[in-house]
Write an enzyme that holds these catalytic residues in place. Structure first.
Site, PDB file in Angstrom:
ATOM      1  N   ARG A 162      31.718  -3.656 -32.039  1.00  0.00           N
ATOM      2  CA  ARG A 162      32.540  -4.328 -31.041  1.00  0.00           C
ATOM      3  C   ARG A 162      32.271  -6.003 -31.402  1.00  0.00           C
ATOM      4  O   ARG A 162      32.133  -6.731 -30.679  1.00  0.00           O
ATOM      5  CB  ARG A 162      32.293  -4.123 -29.612  1.00  0.00           C
ATOM      6  CG  ARG A 162      32.575  -2.703 -29.165  1.00  0.00           C
ATOM      7  CD  ARG A 162      34.174  -2.491 -29.542  1.00  0.00           C
ATOM      8  NE  ARG A 162      34.345  -1.072 -29.117  1.00  0.00           N
ATOM      9  CZ  ARG A 162      34.309  -0.043 -30.093  1.00  0.00           C
ATOM     10  NH1 ARG A 162      34.030  -0.306 -31.089  1.00  0.00           N
ATOM     11  NH2 ARG A 162      34.461   1.143 -29.548  1.00  0.00           N
ATOM     12  N   SER A 217      37.217  -0.384 -21.238  1.00  0.00           N
ATOM     13  CA  SER A 217      35.692  -0.204 -21.049  1.00  0.00           C
ATOM     14  C   SER A 217      35.418  -1.543 -20.479  1.00  0.00           C
ATOM     15  O   SER A 217      35.208  -2.424 -21.123  1.00  0.00           O
ATOM     16  CB  SER A 217      35.115   0.282 -22.202  1.00  0.00           C
ATOM     17  OG  SER A 217      35.090   1.603 -22.661  1.00  0.00           O
ATOM     18  N   GLU A 295      31.862  -5.923 -22.240  1.00  0.00           N
ATOM     19  CA  GLU A 295      32.675  -5.821 -23.334  1.00  0.00           C
ATOM     20  C   GLU A 295      34.182  -6.826 -22.805  1.00  0.00           C
ATOM     21  O   GLU A 295      34.580  -7.421 -23.802  1.00  0.00           O
ATOM     22  CB  GLU A 295      33.460  -4.430 -23.507  1.00  0.00           C
ATOM     23  CG  GLU A 295      34.020  -4.100 -24.854  1.00  0.00           C
ATOM     24  CD  GLU A 295      34.163  -2.861 -25.373  1.00  0.00           C
ATOM     25  OE1 GLU A 295      35.355  -2.657 -25.612  1.00  0.00           O
ATOM     26  OE2 GLU A 295      33.428  -2.074 -25.062  1.00  0.00           O
TER      27      GLU A 295
END
Length: 303
Positions: A162, A217, A295
Protein backbone atom coordinates in the site's frame (compact mmCIF):
# COMPACT_ATOMS: atom_id res chain seq x y z
CA UNK A 1 -11.72 22.88 -18.11
CA UNK A 2 -14.77 22.77 -15.85
CA UNK A 3 -14.41 24.94 -12.74
CA UNK A 4 -16.84 24.94 -9.80
CA UNK A 5 -16.65 26.88 -6.54
CA UNK A 6 -17.68 25.60 -3.12
CA UNK A 7 -18.48 22.16 -4.51
CA UNK A 8 -19.82 19.76 -1.81
CA UNK A 9 -17.42 16.85 -1.49
CA UNK A 10 -20.10 14.50 -0.21
CA UNK A 11 -21.06 14.20 -3.89
CA UNK A 12 -17.58 12.93 -4.79
CA UNK A 13 -16.59 10.49 -2.02
CA UNK A 14 -17.73 6.93 -1.33
CA UNK A 15 -18.35 7.80 2.35
CA UNK A 16 -20.92 10.39 1.14
CA UNK A 17 -19.57 12.96 3.61
CA UNK A 18 -17.37 16.05 3.39
CA UNK A 19 -17.78 19.80 3.22
CA UNK A 20 -17.17 22.06 0.20
CA UNK A 21 -14.00 22.35 -1.84
CA UNK A 22 -13.12 25.99 -2.46
CA UNK A 23 -12.49 25.12 -6.12
CA UNK A 24 -13.31 21.90 -7.96
CA UNK A 25 -11.71 21.38 -11.37
CA UNK A 26 -12.39 18.74 -14.00
CA UNK A 27 -9.23 18.56 -16.11
CA UNK A 28 -9.59 16.82 -19.48
CA UNK A 29 -6.12 17.58 -20.84
CA UNK A 30 -2.59 18.33 -19.73
CA UNK A 31 -3.25 22.00 -20.50
CA UNK A 32 -6.32 21.93 -18.21
CA UNK A 33 -4.23 20.36 -15.48
CA UNK A 34 -1.58 23.06 -15.73
CA UNK A 35 -4.29 25.75 -15.58
CA UNK A 36 -5.58 24.17 -12.37
CA UNK A 37 -2.07 24.24 -10.93
CA UNK A 38 -1.77 27.90 -11.88
CA UNK A 39 -5.06 28.62 -10.12
CA UNK A 40 -3.78 27.03 -6.92
CA UNK A 41 -0.49 28.91 -7.23
CA UNK A 42 -2.18 32.27 -7.88
CA UNK A 43 -4.51 31.84 -4.91
CA UNK A 44 -1.74 30.52 -2.68
CA UNK A 45 -3.74 27.42 -1.77
CA UNK A 46 -3.01 23.67 -1.95
CA UNK A 47 -4.36 21.23 -4.52
CA UNK A 48 -5.43 17.60 -4.31
CA UNK A 49 -5.90 15.08 -7.11
CA UNK A 50 -9.16 13.17 -6.71
CA UNK A 51 -9.83 9.77 -8.25
CA UNK A 52 -13.12 8.07 -7.42
CA UNK A 53 -12.95 9.24 -3.80
CA UNK A 54 -13.04 5.63 -2.61
CA UNK A 55 -10.17 5.82 -0.12
CA UNK A 56 -10.75 9.34 1.16
CA UNK A 57 -12.30 11.12 4.14
CA UNK A 58 -12.88 14.84 3.58
CA UNK A 59 -13.40 17.08 6.60
CA UNK A 60 -16.86 18.44 7.37
CA UNK A 61 -15.25 21.87 6.95
CA UNK A 62 -14.27 20.92 3.41
CA UNK A 63 -10.98 21.68 1.71
CA UNK A 64 -9.66 25.21 1.33
CA UNK A 65 -7.87 24.47 -1.90
CA UNK A 66 -8.29 23.11 -5.42
CA UNK A 67 -9.67 19.61 -5.92
CA UNK A 68 -8.69 18.31 -9.36
CA UNK A 69 -10.34 15.31 -11.00
CA UNK A 70 -8.99 13.93 -14.26
CA UNK A 71 -11.07 13.00 -17.32
CA UNK A 72 -10.85 13.25 -21.12
CA UNK A 73 -7.43 12.24 -22.40
CA UNK A 74 -6.61 10.73 -19.00
CA UNK A 75 -9.40 8.17 -19.51
CA UNK A 76 -7.82 6.24 -22.40
CA UNK A 77 -6.45 2.70 -22.61
CA UNK A 78 -3.87 2.23 -25.38
CA UNK A 79 -2.99 -1.28 -26.54
CA UNK A 80 0.72 -1.22 -27.38
CA UNK A 81 0.79 -4.86 -28.48
CA UNK A 82 2.28 -8.06 -27.06
CA UNK A 83 0.64 -7.60 -23.67
CA UNK A 84 1.76 -3.98 -23.19
CA UNK A 85 -0.84 -1.33 -22.33
CA UNK A 86 -0.65 2.38 -21.56
CA UNK A 87 -3.46 3.41 -19.22
CA UNK A 88 -4.61 6.91 -18.24
CA UNK A 89 -4.82 7.83 -14.57
CA UNK A 90 -8.59 8.43 -14.74
CA UNK A 91 -9.40 4.96 -16.06
CA UNK A 92 -11.42 2.95 -13.51
CA UNK A 93 -9.25 0.05 -12.36
CA UNK A 94 -12.13 -2.37 -12.86
CA UNK A 95 -12.57 -1.29 -16.48
CA UNK A 96 -8.89 -1.86 -17.24
CA UNK A 97 -8.76 -5.22 -15.46
CA UNK A 98 -11.85 -6.54 -17.21
CA UNK A 99 -10.84 -5.27 -20.64
CA UNK A 100 -7.47 -7.04 -20.61
CA UNK A 101 -9.02 -10.18 -19.13
CA UNK A 102 -11.32 -10.40 -22.15
CA UNK A 103 -8.22 -10.33 -24.34
CA UNK A 104 -6.71 -13.25 -22.43
CA UNK A 105 -4.22 -11.36 -20.26
CA UNK A 106 -3.63 -12.18 -16.60
CA UNK A 107 -1.83 -10.39 -13.77
CA UNK A 108 -4.46 -7.91 -12.60
CA UNK A 109 -7.81 -9.64 -13.23
CA UNK A 110 -8.39 -10.19 -9.50
CA UNK A 111 -8.29 -6.41 -8.96
CA UNK A 112 -11.45 -5.81 -11.00
CA UNK A 113 -13.58 -5.33 -7.89
CA UNK A 114 -11.49 -2.44 -6.53
CA UNK A 115 -13.58 0.71 -7.12
CA UNK A 116 -10.82 3.31 -7.57
CA UNK A 117 -9.06 4.74 -10.60
CA UNK A 118 -5.73 3.68 -12.11
CA UNK A 119 -3.95 6.74 -10.69
CA UNK A 120 -5.17 6.05 -7.18
CA UNK A 121 -4.30 2.38 -7.54
CA UNK A 122 -0.71 3.22 -8.52
CA UNK A 123 -0.45 5.80 -5.73
CA UNK A 124 -1.53 3.24 -3.10
CA UNK A 125 -0.17 0.15 -4.90
CA UNK A 126 -3.66 -1.31 -4.64
CA UNK A 127 -3.97 -5.03 -4.23
CA UNK A 128 -6.39 -7.86 -3.56
CA UNK A 129 -6.40 -11.65 -3.47
CA UNK A 130 -2.66 -11.96 -3.94
CA UNK A 131 -2.28 -9.46 -6.79
CA UNK A 132 -0.91 -5.89 -6.65
CA UNK A 133 -1.07 -3.27 -9.38
CA UNK A 134 2.66 -2.52 -9.09
CA UNK A 135 3.71 -6.06 -9.96
CA UNK A 136 2.97 -5.75 -13.70
CA UNK A 137 3.65 -2.01 -13.98
CA UNK A 138 6.70 -1.14 -16.09
CA UNK A 139 6.57 2.66 -16.11
CA UNK A 140 4.65 5.58 -14.61
CA UNK A 141 4.39 8.99 -16.29
CA UNK A 142 3.93 11.96 -13.97
CA UNK A 143 3.73 15.74 -13.97
CA UNK A 144 6.18 17.13 -11.45
CA UNK A 145 5.59 20.28 -9.44
CA UNK A 146 8.02 22.20 -11.66
CA UNK A 147 5.77 21.54 -14.65
CA UNK A 148 7.99 18.92 -16.26
CA UNK A 149 6.90 15.48 -17.41
CA UNK A 150 8.94 12.62 -15.95
CA UNK A 151 8.82 8.88 -16.45
CA UNK A 152 9.52 6.53 -13.53
CA UNK A 153 10.70 3.02 -14.31
CA UNK A 154 9.10 0.33 -12.15
CA UNK A 155 12.22 -0.03 -9.99
CA UNK A 156 12.07 3.70 -9.21
CA UNK A 157 8.46 3.59 -8.01
CA UNK A 158 9.30 2.00 -4.65
CA UNK A 159 6.21 -0.18 -4.70
CA UNK A 160 5.53 -1.82 -1.35
CA UNK A 161 2.50 -2.82 0.68
CA UNK A 162 0.00 0.00 0.00
CA UNK A 163 2.79 2.40 -0.78
CA UNK A 164 4.77 3.98 -3.60
CA UNK A 165 7.20 6.83 -4.10
CA UNK A 166 4.30 9.01 -5.22
CA UNK A 167 3.14 9.30 -1.62
CA UNK A 168 6.44 11.06 -0.83
CA UNK A 169 6.79 13.45 -3.76
CA UNK A 170 4.38 15.97 -5.25
CA UNK A 171 4.27 14.31 -8.66
CA UNK A 172 0.86 13.84 -10.29
CA UNK A 173 0.30 10.47 -11.94
CA UNK A 174 -0.82 10.91 -15.55
CA UNK A 175 -0.60 7.35 -16.87
CA UNK A 176 1.08 4.01 -16.34
CA UNK A 177 2.35 1.29 -18.66
CA UNK A 178 1.93 -2.42 -18.00
CA UNK A 179 3.28 -5.66 -19.38
CA UNK A 180 0.84 -8.50 -18.72
CA UNK A 181 1.34 -12.25 -19.12
CA UNK A 182 -1.10 -14.22 -21.23
CA UNK A 183 -3.36 -16.75 -19.58
CA UNK A 184 -1.76 -19.40 -21.78
CA UNK A 185 1.72 -18.60 -20.47
CA UNK A 186 0.40 -19.49 -17.00
CA UNK A 187 -1.21 -22.68 -18.24
CA UNK A 188 -4.70 -21.17 -18.06
CA UNK A 189 -7.50 -20.06 -20.36
CA UNK A 190 -9.53 -16.87 -20.42
CA UNK A 191 -12.37 -18.89 -18.92
CA UNK A 192 -10.09 -19.81 -16.01
CA UNK A 193 -9.34 -16.13 -15.39
CA UNK A 194 -13.04 -15.27 -15.55
CA UNK A 195 -13.76 -18.02 -13.01
CA UNK A 196 -11.06 -16.67 -10.69
CA UNK A 197 -12.51 -13.16 -10.99
CA UNK A 198 -16.02 -14.45 -10.30
CA UNK A 199 -14.73 -16.21 -7.18
CA UNK A 200 -13.05 -13.00 -5.96
CA UNK A 201 -16.20 -10.97 -6.60
CA UNK A 202 -18.32 -13.50 -4.72
CA UNK A 203 -15.91 -13.36 -1.75
CA UNK A 204 -15.99 -9.55 -1.84
CA UNK A 205 -19.79 -9.49 -1.90
CA UNK A 206 -20.06 -11.99 0.96
CA UNK A 207 -17.43 -10.41 3.21
CA UNK A 208 -17.73 -6.66 2.66
CA UNK A 209 -20.53 -4.14 3.38
CA UNK A 210 -20.95 -3.14 -0.26
CA UNK A 211 -24.50 -1.88 0.33
CA UNK A 212 -23.41 0.89 2.73
CA UNK A 213 -21.19 3.96 2.08
CA UNK A 214 -17.60 3.15 3.04
CA UNK A 215 -14.03 3.73 1.90
CA UNK A 216 -12.78 0.15 1.84
CA UNK A 217 -10.42 -1.19 4.48
CA UNK A 218 -10.00 1.35 7.26
CA UNK A 219 -6.65 0.05 8.52
CA UNK A 220 -3.61 -1.43 6.82
CA UNK A 221 -2.67 -5.03 7.37
CA UNK A 222 -0.41 -5.41 10.37
CA UNK A 223 2.62 -6.44 8.32
CA UNK A 224 2.81 -2.76 7.32
CA UNK A 225 2.23 -1.33 10.76
CA UNK A 226 3.76 -3.76 13.26
CA UNK A 227 6.59 -5.95 12.05
CA UNK A 228 6.48 -8.20 15.12
CA UNK A 229 2.84 -9.11 14.53
CA UNK A 230 2.02 -12.16 12.38
CA UNK A 231 1.43 -10.79 8.89
CA UNK A 232 -1.34 -13.28 8.16
CA UNK A 233 -3.64 -11.82 10.82
CA UNK A 234 -5.65 -8.90 9.44
CA UNK A 235 -6.76 -5.86 11.49
CA UNK A 236 -10.38 -7.00 11.39
CA UNK A 237 -9.48 -9.95 13.62
CA UNK A 238 -8.22 -7.70 16.42
CA UNK A 239 -11.07 -5.22 16.01
CA UNK A 240 -13.61 -8.03 16.29
CA UNK A 241 -11.80 -9.60 19.26
CA UNK A 242 -11.93 -6.20 20.97
CA UNK A 243 -15.73 -6.45 20.76
CA UNK A 244 -16.08 -3.49 18.43
CA UNK A 245 -18.20 -4.94 15.62
CA UNK A 246 -21.32 -2.80 15.39
CA UNK A 247 -19.90 -0.07 17.67
CA UNK A 248 -21.16 3.38 16.67
CA UNK A 249 -20.27 7.01 17.11
CA UNK A 250 -22.99 9.18 15.64
CA UNK A 251 -23.82 7.81 12.20
CA UNK A 252 -20.50 5.98 11.82
CA UNK A 253 -20.41 2.26 12.55
CA UNK A 254 -17.84 -0.53 12.65
CA UNK A 255 -19.39 -2.83 10.07
CA UNK A 256 -21.16 -5.94 11.36
CA UNK A 257 -20.12 -7.66 8.12
CA UNK A 258 -16.37 -6.89 8.23
CA UNK A 259 -14.77 -5.26 11.27
CA UNK A 260 -12.06 -3.50 9.23
CA UNK A 261 -14.72 -1.43 7.48
CA UNK A 262 -16.25 1.71 8.95
CA UNK A 263 -19.55 2.51 7.28
CA UNK A 264 -21.83 5.51 7.07
CA UNK A 265 -24.86 3.89 8.67
CA UNK A 266 -26.95 7.01 8.04
CA UNK A 267 -26.28 10.67 8.68
CA UNK A 268 -22.63 10.19 9.60
CA UNK A 269 -20.27 13.15 9.56
CA UNK A 270 -16.58 13.05 8.71
CA UNK A 271 -15.93 13.82 12.38
CA UNK A 272 -17.96 10.75 13.42
CA UNK A 273 -15.90 8.54 11.11
CA UNK A 274 -12.55 9.94 12.23
CA UNK A 275 -13.50 9.70 15.92
CA UNK A 276 -14.63 6.10 15.47
CA UNK A 277 -11.39 5.16 13.71
CA UNK A 278 -9.39 6.68 16.58
CA UNK A 279 -11.55 4.90 19.16
CA UNK A 280 -10.89 1.58 17.40
CA UNK A 281 -7.15 2.29 17.34
CA UNK A 282 -7.21 3.11 21.06
CA UNK A 283 -9.15 0.00 22.10
CA UNK A 284 -7.05 -2.38 19.99
CA UNK A 285 -3.87 -0.87 21.45
CA UNK A 286 -5.21 -1.18 24.99
CA UNK A 287 -6.22 -4.82 24.53
CA UNK A 288 -3.40 -6.15 22.33
CA UNK A 289 -0.59 -3.57 22.42
CA UNK A 290 -0.91 -3.19 18.66
CA UNK A 291 -1.03 0.09 16.75
CA UNK A 292 -3.35 0.09 13.76
CA UNK A 293 -2.48 2.47 10.91
CA UNK A 294 -5.21 4.05 8.80
CA UNK A 295 -5.28 3.19 5.13
CA UNK A 296 -7.85 5.91 4.42
CA UNK A 297 -6.49 9.35 3.47
CA UNK A 298 -7.74 12.36 5.48
CA UNK A 299 -8.17 15.65 3.67
CA UNK A 300 -8.91 19.05 5.17
CA UNK A 301 -8.86 20.28 8.76
CA UNK A 302 -10.28 18.10 11.54
CA UNK A 303 -10.75 19.08 15.17
Amino acid sequence: MILLENEPMNKHTSFKVGGPARYFVKAESLDDLKKAFNLASEKGIPFFILGNGTNLLVSDKGFDGVIITLAGEFSLIEDLGNGAFKVGAAVPLGRFARSVLKQGFAGIHKLAGIPGTLGGAIYMNAGAYGQEIGTCCTQVTVLEDDGNIREFAANECEFGYRQSIFQKNNAIILSATFLLPTAASLGKTTADLEAELAECMAKRKASQPLNMPNAGSTFKRLSAGAADTPAQIAPGYYIEQAGLKGYRIGGAEVSTVHANFIVNAGGATASDIKQLSEFVQQKVTEKFGIKLHREIILLGKFE
